[in-house]
Design a protein around this motif. Structure first.
Motif, PDB file in Angstrom:
ATOM      1  N   ILE A  68      10.402 -24.336  10.615  1.00 10.73           N
ATOM      2  CA  ILE A  68      10.704 -22.928  10.383  1.00 10.73           C
ATOM      3  C   ILE A  68      12.030 -22.846   9.630  1.00 10.73           C
ATOM      4  O   ILE A  68      12.902 -23.702   9.792  1.00 10.73           O
ATOM      5  CB  ILE A  68      10.790 -22.135  11.710  1.00 10.73           C
ATOM      6  CG1 ILE A  68      11.746 -22.815  12.706  1.00 10.73           C
ATOM      7  CG2 ILE A  68       9.415 -21.941  12.310  1.00 10.73           C
ATOM      8  CD1 ILE A  68      11.972 -22.046  13.994  1.00 10.73           C
ATOM      9  N   GLY A  69      12.169 -21.844   8.797  1.00 13.15           N
ATOM     10  CA  GLY A  69      13.413 -21.623   8.084  1.00 13.15           C
ATOM     11  C   GLY A  69      14.276 -20.638   8.859  1.00 13.15           C
ATOM     12  O   GLY A  69      13.811 -19.549   9.219  1.00 13.15           O
ATOM     13  N   VAL A  70      15.516 -21.017   9.145  1.00 13.30           N
ATOM     14  CA  VAL A  70      16.434 -20.143   9.878  1.00 13.30           C
ATOM     15  C   VAL A  70      17.693 -19.950   9.039  1.00 13.30           C
ATOM     16  O   VAL A  70      18.457 -20.889   8.819  1.00 13.30           O
ATOM     17  CB  VAL A  70      16.797 -20.711  11.265  1.00 13.30           C
ATOM     18  CG1 VAL A  70      17.752 -19.756  11.978  1.00 13.30           C
ATOM     19  CG2 VAL A  70      15.542 -20.936  12.110  1.00 13.30           C
ATOM     20  N   ASP A  71      17.881 -18.724   8.574  1.00  8.26           N
ATOM     21  CA  ASP A  71      19.028 -18.358   7.744  1.00  8.26           C
ATOM     22  C   ASP A  71      20.047 -17.641   8.625  1.00  8.26           C
ATOM     23  O   ASP A  71      19.785 -16.549   9.130  1.00  8.26           O
ATOM     24  CB  ASP A  71      18.545 -17.451   6.599  1.00  8.26           C
ATOM     25  CG  ASP A  71      19.691 -16.844   5.809  1.00  8.26           C
ATOM     26  OD1 ASP A  71      20.797 -17.411   5.835  1.00  8.26           O
ATOM     27  OD2 ASP A  71      19.453 -15.791   5.158  1.00  8.26           O
ATOM     28  N   ILE A  72      21.207 -18.266   8.808  1.00  8.21           N
ATOM     29  CA  ILE A  72      22.258 -17.680   9.640  1.00  8.21           C
ATOM     30  C   ILE A  72      23.295 -17.027   8.737  1.00  8.21           C
ATOM     31  O   ILE A  72      24.018 -17.717   8.010  1.00  8.21           O
ATOM     32  CB  ILE A  72      22.921 -18.752  10.527  1.00  8.21           C
ATOM     33  CG1 ILE A  72      21.874 -19.374  11.462  1.00  8.21           C
ATOM     34  CG2 ILE A  72      24.068 -18.146  11.330  1.00  8.21           C
ATOM     35  CD1 ILE A  72      22.402 -20.557  12.259  1.00  8.21           C
ATOM     36  N   GLY A  73      23.337 -15.713   8.758  1.00  9.32           N
ATOM     37  CA  GLY A  73      24.309 -14.980   7.966  1.00  9.32           C
ATOM     38  C   GLY A  73      25.423 -14.440   8.840  1.00  9.32           C
ATOM     39  O   GLY A  73      25.451 -14.665  10.054  1.00  9.32           O
ATOM     40  N   SER A  74      26.338 -13.705   8.237  1.00  9.92           N
ATOM     41  CA  SER A  74      27.465 -13.172   9.007  1.00  9.92           C
ATOM     42  C   SER A  74      27.055 -11.991   9.880  1.00  9.92           C
ATOM     43  O   SER A  74      27.697 -11.708  10.891  1.00  9.92           O
ATOM     44  CB  SER A  74      28.583 -12.740   8.065  1.00  9.92           C
ATOM     45  OG  SER A  74      28.131 -11.708   7.210  1.00  9.92           O
ATOM     46  N   SER A  75      25.964 -11.309   9.505  1.00  9.90           N
ATOM     47  CA  SER A  75      25.567 -10.114  10.247  1.00  9.90           C
ATOM     48  C   SER A  75      24.249 -10.255  10.990  1.00  9.90           C
ATOM     49  O   SER A  75      23.940  -9.452  11.866  1.00  9.90           O
ATOM     50  CB  SER A  75      25.468  -8.907   9.305  1.00  9.90           C
ATOM     51  OG  SER A  75      24.444  -9.106   8.352  1.00  9.90           O
ATOM     52  N   ALA A  76      23.451 -11.270  10.636  1.00 12.88           N
ATOM     53  CA  ALA A  76      22.129 -11.397  11.254  1.00 12.88           C
ATOM     54  C   ALA A  76      21.596 -12.815  11.104  1.00 12.88           C
ATOM     55  O   ALA A  76      22.033 -13.580  10.239  1.00 12.88           O
ATOM     56  CB  ALA A  76      21.147 -10.410  10.605  1.00 12.88           C
ATOM     57  N   THR A 101       4.853 -15.751  10.059  1.00 14.46           N
ATOM     58  CA  THR A 101       5.629 -14.768  10.808  1.00 14.46           C
ATOM     59  C   THR A 101       7.050 -14.759  10.275  1.00 14.46           C
ATOM     60  O   THR A 101       7.483 -15.688   9.596  1.00 14.46           O
ATOM     61  CB  THR A 101       5.631 -15.074  12.318  1.00 14.46           C
ATOM     62  OG1 THR A 101       6.204 -13.968  13.033  1.00 14.46           O
ATOM     63  CG2 THR A 101       6.443 -16.313  12.646  1.00 14.46           C
ATOM     64  N   PHE A 102       7.769 -13.700  10.560  1.00 14.52           N
ATOM     65  CA  PHE A 102       9.176 -13.611  10.183  1.00 14.52           C
ATOM     66  C   PHE A 102       9.845 -12.582  11.075  1.00 14.52           C
ATOM     67  O   PHE A 102       9.192 -11.730  11.677  1.00 14.52           O
ATOM     68  CB  PHE A 102       9.341 -13.252   8.700  1.00 14.52           C
ATOM     69  CG  PHE A 102       9.053 -11.795   8.373  1.00 14.52           C
ATOM     70  CD1 PHE A 102      10.083 -10.917   8.080  1.00 14.52           C
ATOM     71  CD2 PHE A 102       7.751 -11.311   8.367  1.00 14.52           C
ATOM     72  CE1 PHE A 102       9.834  -9.588   7.776  1.00 14.52           C
ATOM     73  CE2 PHE A 102       7.486  -9.987   8.063  1.00 14.52           C
ATOM     74  CZ  PHE A 102       8.527  -9.114   7.770  1.00 14.52           C
ATOM     75  N   GLY A 103      11.157 -12.659  11.166  1.00 13.22           N
ATOM     76  CA  GLY A 103      11.874 -11.684  11.981  1.00 13.22           C
ATOM     77  C   GLY A 103      13.372 -11.838  11.797  1.00 13.22           C
ATOM     78  O   GLY A 103      13.862 -12.810  11.224  1.00 13.22           O
ATOM     79  N   MET A 104      14.086 -10.868  12.319  1.00 13.71           N
ATOM     80  CA  MET A 104      15.536 -10.836  12.157  1.00 13.71           C
ATOM     81  C   MET A 104      16.159 -10.252  13.413  1.00 13.71           C
ATOM     82  O   MET A 104      15.595  -9.370  14.054  1.00 13.71           O
ATOM     83  CB  MET A 104      15.877  -9.972  10.939  1.00 13.71           C
ATOM     84  CG  MET A 104      17.346  -9.722  10.710  1.00 13.71           C
ATOM     85  SD  MET A 104      17.631  -8.787   9.163  1.00 13.71           S
ATOM     86  CE  MET A 104      16.883  -7.202   9.595  1.00 13.71           C
ATOM     87  N   THR A 105      17.330 -10.769  13.768  1.00 15.65           N
ATOM     88  CA  THR A 105      18.096 -10.183  14.862  1.00 15.65           C
ATOM     89  C   THR A 105      19.551 -10.081  14.425  1.00 15.65           C
ATOM     90  O   THR A 105      20.086 -11.001  13.800  1.00 15.65           O
ATOM     91  CB  THR A 105      17.969 -11.026  16.151  1.00 15.65           C
ATOM     92  OG1 THR A 105      18.633 -10.363  17.225  1.00 15.65           O
ATOM     93  CG2 THR A 105      18.582 -12.410  15.997  1.00 15.65           C
TER      94      THR A 105
END
Length: 352
Positions: free
Chosen positions: A10-18, A35-39
């Motif tokens: 799975i690809g997990v992009d860790i940004g400063s806001s999400a 599937t995809f999602g954001m928190t």
């Protein structure tokens, strides 16, 4: 780029806001969205690409994985910022094995860190067009401390990071898989995030210039908050044209225009710097992506300032997406925010 595996991931992009997560499936030469999602992340969890609160980050990732019912444990993620150095260098012609054996010595001349403090990787671009006795190489160095911090967070979540990439290369991967590159065409891919922009300029599909700019969409929100006395949530809504008490649309538009002008200036600086360091090379087209790319006025402001075509890149538009499972309007609205995640989810063993 720094770790590899041939397993599904799975690809997990860790940004400063999400944190954004993407899972894809490849079938008959085409990618399909699984599937995809954001928190969202609390403030100060990530500052200047460094993890300040590993427990909060682990909680966010774990919650996202559970909410999407992800079974895959293998992860591709990425880093960027001051602790990552990307250089295009020239070396005498040699094989990949020979360069692998000598890369640490070669790298010492080009990176501002102790070689013992970094993870190194490289990609041979091929012989130089003007001097066939040398070859062009992309050299990447990432500080081990930062990489280890990210690895530790994933391990805490019960996940295994098998690919550690760089944001601008994940962006390139998504673009190349979805749109491809024209021969000799020079394009700029710009990921416009909350606190930073990743600039990747490519010629005929090869990276020739990269830059991370430590300003982003938060600049717009901060200006709205400061000048109109709004909280962060209301300033975000006002930025996207929603009605908010104490924020008349004319004032908001003026603030957004001023702040986006500043973002456009930073993009122009990057393109000007590239032109100044690359004889006779000019960018033909700009593709913007990331959350800020859909802020009203950004695309138009960039086209006006740069004088070249600018398009918003949405990777979901160019892959298989089941309209019964995913709302097409939602996909259209949020797609550009997931470009780095899409590029990461496409990674496989042996990628450079």
């Amino acid at each position: 780029m720094l770790f590899k595996s041939n397993k599904d991931l799975i690809g997990v992009d860790i940004g400063s806001s999400a944190v954004k997560l993407v899972q894809l499936r490849e079938s008959k030469g085409r990618y399909h969205l699984v599937t995809f999602g954001m928190t969202e992340l609390p403030n100060e969890v990530i500052v200047d690409n460094a993890i300040m609160d590993s427990a909060a980050l682990a909680d966010a990732i774990r919650g996202l994985v559970e909410s999407l019912k992800i079974k895959t444990k293998n992860v591709a993620t990425s880093v960027s910022g001051h602790s990552v150095i990307i250089r295009k260098i020239q070396l005498p012609l040699m094989t990949e094995d020979e360069l692998e054996a000598s890369i640490q010595w070669e790298a010492e001349q080009y990176i501002p860190f102790e070689v013992s403090e970094v993870n190194l990787d490289f990609h041979i671009l091929g012989p130089d067009a003007n001097d066939p006795s040398v070859m062009n190489v992309t050299l990447v160095a990432a500080k081990k401390d930062m990489v280890n911090d990210y690895v530790a967070v994933f391990n805490e979540c019960g996940l295994t990071p098998v690919v550690m990439d760089v944001d601008c290369f994940a962006l390139e991967n998504a673009f190349e898989s979805c749109l491809g590159f024209e021969d000799e065409e020079v394009v700029a891919l710009i990921n416009m995030g909350a606190s930073a922009m990743n600039v990747n300029i490519l010629k005929a599909g090869n990276t020739v210039f990269t830059r991370d700019v430590q300003v982003g969409g938060n600049m717009v929100n901060d200006e709205i908050q400061k000048r109109l006395g709004l909280n962060s949530e209301d300033s975000e809504r006002a930025k996207h044209g929603e009605e908010v008490e104490g924020a008349d649309s004319e004032s908001v538009q003026e603030i957004v225009a001023s702040a986006t002008e500043s973002l456009a200036q930073e993009v122009q600086r990057s393109l000007d710097f590239f032109s100044a360091t690359s004889a006779d090379e000019k960018v033909h087209k700009v593709f913007i992506t990331g959350g800020v790319s859909q802020t009203p006025g950004v695309k138009g402001m960039l086209e006006k300032r740069l004088g070249i075509p600018v398009e918003v890149f949405n990777p979901f538009e160019l892959m298989g997406v089941d309209s019964k499972e995913f709302d097409p309007e939602y996909i259209q609205n949020v797609g550009p925010m997931f470009t780095v995640g899409v590029g990461l989810a496409m990674r496989r063993a042996g990628d450079k």
